[in-house]
Motif scaffolding. Structure first.
Motif, PDB file in Angstrom:
ATOM      1  N   SER A 222       2.068   6.536  -6.956  1.00  0.00           N
ATOM      2  CA  SER A 222       1.025   7.381  -7.553  1.00  0.00           C
ATOM      3  C   SER A 222       1.318   8.853  -7.301  1.00  0.00           C
ATOM      4  O   SER A 222       0.953   9.699  -8.116  1.00  0.00           O
ATOM      5  N   ILE A 223       1.996   9.161  -6.195  1.00  0.00           N
ATOM      6  CA  ILE A 223       2.423  10.558  -6.010  1.00  0.00           C
ATOM      7  C   ILE A 223       3.468  10.915  -7.064  1.00  0.00           C
ATOM      8  O   ILE A 223       3.439  12.003  -7.646  1.00  0.00           O
TER       9      ILE A 223
ATOM     10  N   SER B  26       2.141   1.720  -3.444  1.00  0.00           N
ATOM     11  CA  SER B  26       1.113   2.259  -4.346  1.00  0.00           C
ATOM     12  C   SER B  26       1.005   3.762  -4.192  1.00  0.00           C
ATOM     13  O   SER B  26       0.985   4.499  -5.175  1.00  0.00           O
ATOM     14  N   ILE B  27       0.919   4.207  -2.937  1.00  0.00           N
ATOM     15  CA  ILE B  27       0.752   5.646  -2.707  1.00  0.00           C
ATOM     16  C   ILE B  27       1.987   6.402  -3.181  1.00  0.00           C
ATOM     17  O   ILE B  27       1.882   7.444  -3.845  1.00  0.00           O
TER      18      ILE B  27
ATOM     19  N   ALA C 168       0.835  -1.199   0.000  1.00  0.00           N
ATOM     20  CA  ALA C 168       0.000   0.000   0.000  1.00  0.00           C
ATOM     21  C   ALA C 168       0.870   1.249   0.000  1.00  0.00           C
ATOM     22  O   ALA C 168       0.599   2.223  -0.719  1.00  0.00           O
TER      23      ALA C 168
END
Lengths: 109, 167
Positions: free
Chosen positions: B15-16, B11-12, B8
């Motif tokens: 994506s940033i 992912s964050i 997770a």
């Protein structure tokens, strides 16, 4: 594969919702702060994917396969959307020689 | 359990990077990494069919389409015009408000049950295929029409217009 899913047993549903929320918010930020049309499009994909992940998590949580079928439909929809959207971007580039979205403000007339 | 939190976080993080990378090509490559972490999420949820479809359709087809489009559009101009700083702040603020609103509404619900896999073959191809072709047969057929119309539309939009004939 069984051992992999056993490691998941302690993750609360709330954490999945939080993860999807954060990634969705990042996608919203990307739409708001970028001016490149392709990057904006990619942010939209990011939002679609966070929703997909949340649907899958709910589907596993409820033990109902319908959610995963919905994710499949969303993926088909996203493929269609990307094809048309990228064609539009290519056409915009051909007409205006840039993919800056601020060029498109005459669309409102 | 810690696998989920690690993935997770990845992912964050990626994506940033997608929305903050200056070069659009780097954005696309980070988007590929983000989708890869999503595939791992699906595998962790034992949604094997979705993991494969995500891998093939998103990482294989859609992102290649993005890369092709970037190739068609020349990016020799190094500097993409950036939005004013205040607009960026406002955008990040708006997105953050959205996240905070949903997160605080989660606080009201309180602690939730963990995501347990009751039926181990829930996300397998066999099970999903049965659901898809029994309950969702009509939407499935309609989605084929949708894909066909998208294809026709994309071809129509992307073909160069001929010189208008004298009407």
């Amino acid at each position: 594969m069984e051992s992999l899913t056993n490691t998941m047993h302690a993750v609360p549903l709330n954490h999945y919702i939080l993860l999807s929320t954060i990634i969705f918010a990042i996608g919203v930020m990307g739409v708001l702060i970028r001016r490149n049309a392709i990057v904006i499009f990619m942010s939209v994909e990011l939002m679609l994917n966070s929703v997909n992940l949340l649907l899958t998590a709910f589907s596993v949580y409820r033990g109902d396969a319908t959610g995963q079928v919905f994710v499949f439909f969303i993926m088909a929809l996203a493929a269609a959307e990307v094809a048309v959207g990228l064609a539009i971007i290519v056409m915009i580039y051909r007409n205006t020689n840039s993919i800056d979205i601020n060029v498109l403000n005459r669309l409102k007339w | 359990m810690s696998t989920f939190y690690f993935i997770a976080f990845l992912s964050i993080f990626f994506s940033i990077l997608v929305i903050s990378a200056k070069n659009p090509v780097h954005s696309i490559l980070y988007l590929i990494l983000t989708f890869f972490t999503f595939t791992i999420h699906y595998i962790l949820l034992n949604a094997q069919f979705l993991a494969i479809v995500n891998f093939i359709v998103y990482m294989g087809a859609i992102l290649v389409l993005f890369l092709y489009t970037l190739m068609l559009i020349n990016l020799n101009k190094e500097s993409e015009p950036v939005k004013p700083f205040m607009v960026k702040i406002a955008g990040v603020f708006g997105g953050g408000i959205l996240a905070v609103a949903v997160a605080s509404s989660l606080k009201l619900i309180g602690a939730s049950n963990p995501v347990l896999l009751q039926n181990p073959d829930l996300g397998l191809v066999k099970n999903l295929g049965k659901v898809l072709f029994n309950e969702f047969l009509l939407p499935f057929e309609i989605s084929s029409v949708l894909l066909l119309s998208a294809m026709v539309g994309a071809v129509l939009l992307a073909t160069k217009e001929k010189e208008p004939k004298a009407a």
